[in-house]
Design an enzyme around this catalytic site. Sequence first.
Site, PDB file in Angstrom:
ATOM      1  N   ASP A   8       0.811  -1.124   0.426  1.00  0.00           N
ATOM      2  CA  ASP A   8      -0.226  -0.049   0.224  1.00  0.00           C
ATOM      3  C   ASP A   8       0.653   1.032   0.324  1.00  0.00           C
ATOM      4  OD1 ASP A   8       1.265   0.471   2.305  1.00  0.00           O
ATOM      5  OD2 ASP A   8      -1.000   0.519   3.995  1.00  0.00           O
ATOM      6  N   CYS A  65       3.072  -2.790   3.748  1.00  0.00           N
ATOM      7  CA  CYS A  65       2.263  -2.009   3.893  1.00  0.00           C
ATOM      8  C   CYS A  65       2.939  -1.027   5.420  1.00  0.00           C
ATOM      9  CB  CYS A  65       0.855  -1.549   4.465  1.00  0.00           C
ATOM     10  SG  CYS A  65       0.871  -3.262   6.313  1.00  0.00           S
ATOM     11  N   THR A  67       3.316  -0.956   8.778  1.00  0.00           N
ATOM     12  CA  THR A  67       3.880  -2.051   9.925  1.00  0.00           C
ATOM     13  C   THR A  67       3.976  -3.460   9.078  1.00  0.00           C
ATOM     14  OG1 THR A  67       1.635  -2.913  10.349  1.00  0.00           O
ATOM     15  CG2 THR A  67       2.751  -1.116  11.664  1.00  0.00           C
ATOM     16  N   HIS A  98      11.270 -22.925   9.468  1.00  0.00           N
ATOM     17  CA  HIS A  98       9.673 -23.517  10.657  1.00  0.00           C
ATOM     18  C   HIS A  98       8.662 -23.312   9.958  1.00  0.00           C
ATOM     19  CE1 HIS A  98      12.200 -23.364  14.604  1.00  0.00           C
ATOM     20  NE2 HIS A  98      13.342 -24.353  13.158  1.00  0.00           N
ATOM     21  N   HIS A 132       9.224 -30.137  10.249  1.00  0.00           N
ATOM     22  CA  HIS A 132       8.292 -29.170  10.180  1.00  0.00           C
ATOM     23  C   HIS A 132       7.287 -29.202   9.273  1.00  0.00           C
ATOM     24  CE1 HIS A 132      10.668 -26.529  13.636  1.00  0.00           C
ATOM     25  NE2 HIS A 132      11.218 -26.752  12.924  1.00  0.00           N
TER      26      HIS A 132
END
Length: 148
Positions: A8, A65, A67, A98, A132
Amino acid sequence: MRVAIGSDHGGFELKEKIKNYLLEQKITVVDYGTNSSESVDYPEYGEKVGHAVMNDHFDFGIVLCGTGIGISIAANKVEGIRAALIYDNETARLAKEHNNANVIAIGGRTTSYEKAISMINTFMKTSFEERHQRRLDKIKNIEGTNKK
Ligand code: RB5
């Protein structure tokens, strides 16, 4: 190597720098927008990159974005996507080792260019650890079994 990228407005500036870096490394990058700092809605770009990764033979996707949180939530709504918000080299490594993340999310307003590049290089050179796989199968089983 083929990488899908999208952001964004909050991730736009860093997306452009990351894209240029990857292109310099002779990595194929397909940019799903946004194409300016004008305000847009991150779910659209998370969805676009998620769909691209699932359908268009990319090695992985990068979403940004402000964050990295909102766009990672959005990308994770696309069936088959395992989007991981990474914030240092350790989480970049573990996201592959993982979680076998097929999308990495980065905060455009919380991450320097140098750190972003270091994390992306760490992610690219790390391999998934097969031990995993059972947990990833359990994540896959959640899809489609929790619809209201
Ligand atoms: C947009 O202002 C901002 O909310 C967005 O970039 C992101 O940080 C959301 O998680």
